[in-house]
Scaffold this active site. Sequence first.
Site, PDB file in Angstrom:
ATOM      1  N   ASP A  91       3.466  27.365   6.118  1.00 59.12           N
ATOM      2  CA  ASP A  91       4.003  27.464   4.755  1.00 59.12           C
ATOM      3  C   ASP A  91       3.352  28.638   4.017  1.00 59.12           C
ATOM      4  O   ASP A  91       2.393  29.250   4.507  1.00 59.12           O
ATOM      5  CB  ASP A  91       3.802  26.137   4.003  1.00 59.12           C
ATOM      6  CG  ASP A  91       2.327  25.819   3.752  1.00 59.12           C
ATOM      7  OD1 ASP A  91       1.639  26.628   3.117  1.00 59.12           O
ATOM      8  OD2 ASP A  91       1.864  24.745   4.202  1.00 59.12           O
ATOM      9  N   HIS A 123      -0.165  30.629  13.263  1.00 58.85           N
ATOM     10  CA  HIS A 123       1.004  30.010  13.900  1.00 58.85           C
ATOM     11  C   HIS A 123       2.321  30.478  13.300  1.00 58.85           C
ATOM     12  O   HIS A 123       3.343  29.805  13.417  1.00 58.85           O
ATOM     13  CB  HIS A 123       0.880  28.484  13.838  1.00 58.85           C
ATOM     14  CG  HIS A 123      -0.256  27.955  14.676  1.00 58.85           C
ATOM     15  ND1 HIS A 123      -0.822  26.711  14.489  1.00 58.85           N
ATOM     16  CD2 HIS A 123      -0.935  28.518  15.708  1.00 58.85           C
ATOM     17  CE1 HIS A 123      -1.809  26.537  15.377  1.00 58.85           C
ATOM     18  NE2 HIS A 123      -1.883  27.624  16.121  1.00 58.85           N
TER      19      HIS A 123
HETATM   20  P1  NAD Z   1      -2.918  17.847  12.061  1.00 54.64           P
HETATM   21  O1  NAD Z   1      -1.677  17.140  11.595  1.00 54.64           O
HETATM   22  O2  NAD Z   1      -3.297  17.745  13.475  1.00 54.64           O
HETATM   23  O3  NAD Z   1      -4.165  17.330  11.227  1.00 54.64           O
HETATM   24  C1  NAD Z   1      -4.097  17.209   9.831  1.00 54.64           C
HETATM   25  C2  NAD Z   1      -5.496  16.888   9.352  1.00 54.64           C
HETATM   26  O4  NAD Z   1      -5.486  16.878   7.939  1.00 54.64           O
HETATM   27  C3  NAD Z   1      -6.037  15.530   9.817  1.00 54.64           C
HETATM   28  O5  NAD Z   1      -7.342  15.701  10.335  1.00 54.64           O
HETATM   29  C4  NAD Z   1      -6.054  14.695   8.526  1.00 54.64           C
HETATM   30  O6  NAD Z   1      -7.120  13.764   8.501  1.00 54.64           O
HETATM   31  C5  NAD Z   1      -6.256  15.777   7.494  1.00 54.64           C
HETATM   32  N1  NAD Z   1      -5.753  15.471   6.168  1.00 54.64           N
HETATM   33  C6  NAD Z   1      -4.702  14.689   5.804  1.00 54.64           C
HETATM   34  N2  NAD Z   1      -4.548  14.679   4.470  1.00 54.64           N
HETATM   35  C7  NAD Z   1      -5.517  15.504   3.979  1.00 54.64           C
HETATM   36  C8  NAD Z   1      -5.860  15.924   2.664  1.00 54.64           C
HETATM   37  N3  NAD Z   1      -5.176  15.500   1.595  1.00 54.64           N
HETATM   38  N4  NAD Z   1      -6.907  16.771   2.519  1.00 54.64           N
HETATM   39  C9  NAD Z   1      -7.620  17.206   3.591  1.00 54.64           C
HETATM   40  N5  NAD Z   1      -7.327  16.833   4.860  1.00 54.64           N
HETATM   41  C10 NAD Z   1      -6.285  15.990   5.043  1.00 54.64           C
HETATM   42  O7  NAD Z   1      -2.774  19.347  11.566  1.00 54.64           O
HETATM   43  P2  NAD Z   1      -3.355  20.700  12.133  1.00 54.64           P
HETATM   44  O8  NAD Z   1      -4.779  20.507  12.484  1.00 54.64           O
HETATM   45  O9  NAD Z   1      -2.945  21.736  11.172  1.00 54.64           O
HETATM   46  O10 NAD Z   1      -2.570  20.947  13.502  1.00 54.64           O
HETATM   47  C11 NAD Z   1      -1.205  20.658  13.649  1.00 54.64           C
HETATM   48  C12 NAD Z   1      -0.272  21.852  13.906  1.00 54.64           C
HETATM   49  O11 NAD Z   1       0.960  21.630  13.208  1.00 54.64           O
HETATM   50  C13 NAD Z   1      -0.756  23.172  13.423  1.00 54.64           C
HETATM   51  O12 NAD Z   1      -0.708  24.004  14.512  1.00 54.64           O
HETATM   52  C14 NAD Z   1       0.223  23.663  12.353  1.00 54.64           C
HETATM   53  O13 NAD Z   1       0.678  24.959  12.688  1.00 54.64           O
HETATM   54  C15 NAD Z   1       1.380  22.745  12.433  1.00 54.64           C
HETATM   55  N6  NAD Z   1       1.821  22.235  11.091  1.00 54.64           N
HETATM   56  C16 NAD Z   1       1.830  23.025   9.968  1.00 54.64           C
HETATM   57  C17 NAD Z   1       2.217  22.510   8.721  1.00 54.64           C
HETATM   58  C18 NAD Z   1       2.236  23.389   7.480  1.00 54.64           C
HETATM   59  O14 NAD Z   1       2.406  24.590   7.597  1.00 54.64           O
HETATM   60  N7  NAD Z   1       2.038  22.841   6.268  1.00 54.64           N
HETATM   61  C19 NAD Z   1       2.579  21.180   8.633  1.00 54.64           C
HETATM   62  C20 NAD Z   1       2.593  20.403   9.813  1.00 54.64           C
HETATM   63  C21 NAD Z   1       2.195  20.938  11.023  1.00 54.64           C
END
Ligand code: NAD
Length: 243
Positions: free
Chosen positions: A103, A118
């Site tokens: 995003d 990514h």
């Molecule tokens: P993940 O879903 O594996 O982990 C998310 C982490 O965020 C968890 O450890 C969780 O405990 C923590 N979390 C949840 N709510 C939170 C908050 N309010 N504040 C702080 N931490 C919080 O995500 P990841 O590690 O980014 O890996 C997943 C992959 O999915 C990435 O490669 C990413 O590119 C992709 N992704 C990106 C988006 C985005 O761009 N917003 C969204 C979903 C997935």
Amino acid sequence: MSRDELATARAWLAEATRPVSFSGAGLSAESGVPTFRDAATGGLWSAFDPMRLASPEGFAAEPDLVLAWYAWRRQAVARAEPNAAHRALAARRDVRHVTQNVDDLLERAGARDVLHLHGTIGDDRCHGGCGHREPVDCGAEPAQRPCPRCGAPLRPAVVWFGEALPGDVWRAAETACRDADLLLVIGTSAVVHPAAGLIDVAGAAGARIVVVNPDASAADGVADLVVRGRAGDVVPGMLGERK
Ligand code: NAD
Ligand code: ZN
């Protein structure tokens, strides 16, 4: 989170001269951008495996399904607003940002130096590898479209499972992490490699590692400090900004 942890993080951040943020989906969770896990625990997309939706094999097998999933995600990002953590990170001008997020919420909060490991969901790029890239209209109906330069299919400009990270972005992120004196690891499970390896790169080069996450993550073991809490609740206080 205890007051002591927050005070320590705040003092370390005040001392840091080369701070880098390393973020994951948790940074944008409070803005309402669904993580894969959120999407998988209910609603329209719960029946689908991320491998089917976010891999070259999935795109080859079911392009319309993949494009519909990305149209849905793009609308979620377009509706979302930066939260207090994005704003606090952007306000501290000397922080360099390395993110796994696709995003643009850090940029919309005003951050200038954001490395997207990514890719970026707001663009399409050529799946044939000719290098063509273009912004997409997030409100548009999903449709298969050919690359205007070479005719190969266009696809979201994100890194799918099994694909290599963009080399230039990776090298810049590695350099930033090697040079950092503090790495603020926010909202990532730290299990997706090679991205998560950057935490070890920074730690091995001597940076202090501060983790912000409400739950346990794979980064906890290498952290100098773990602050348990949601990004929007704790990051502004660490950076000296009011919420
Ligand atoms: P993940 O879903 O594996 O982990 C998310 C982490 O965020 C968890 O450890 C969780 O405990 C923590 N979390 C949840 N709510 C939170 C908050 N309010 N504040 C702080 N931490 C919080 O995500 P990841 O590690 O980014 O890996 C997943 C992959 O999915 C990435 O490669 C990413 O590119 C992709 N992704 C990106 C988006 C985005 O761009 N917003 C969204 C979903 C997935
Ligand atoms: Zn092309």
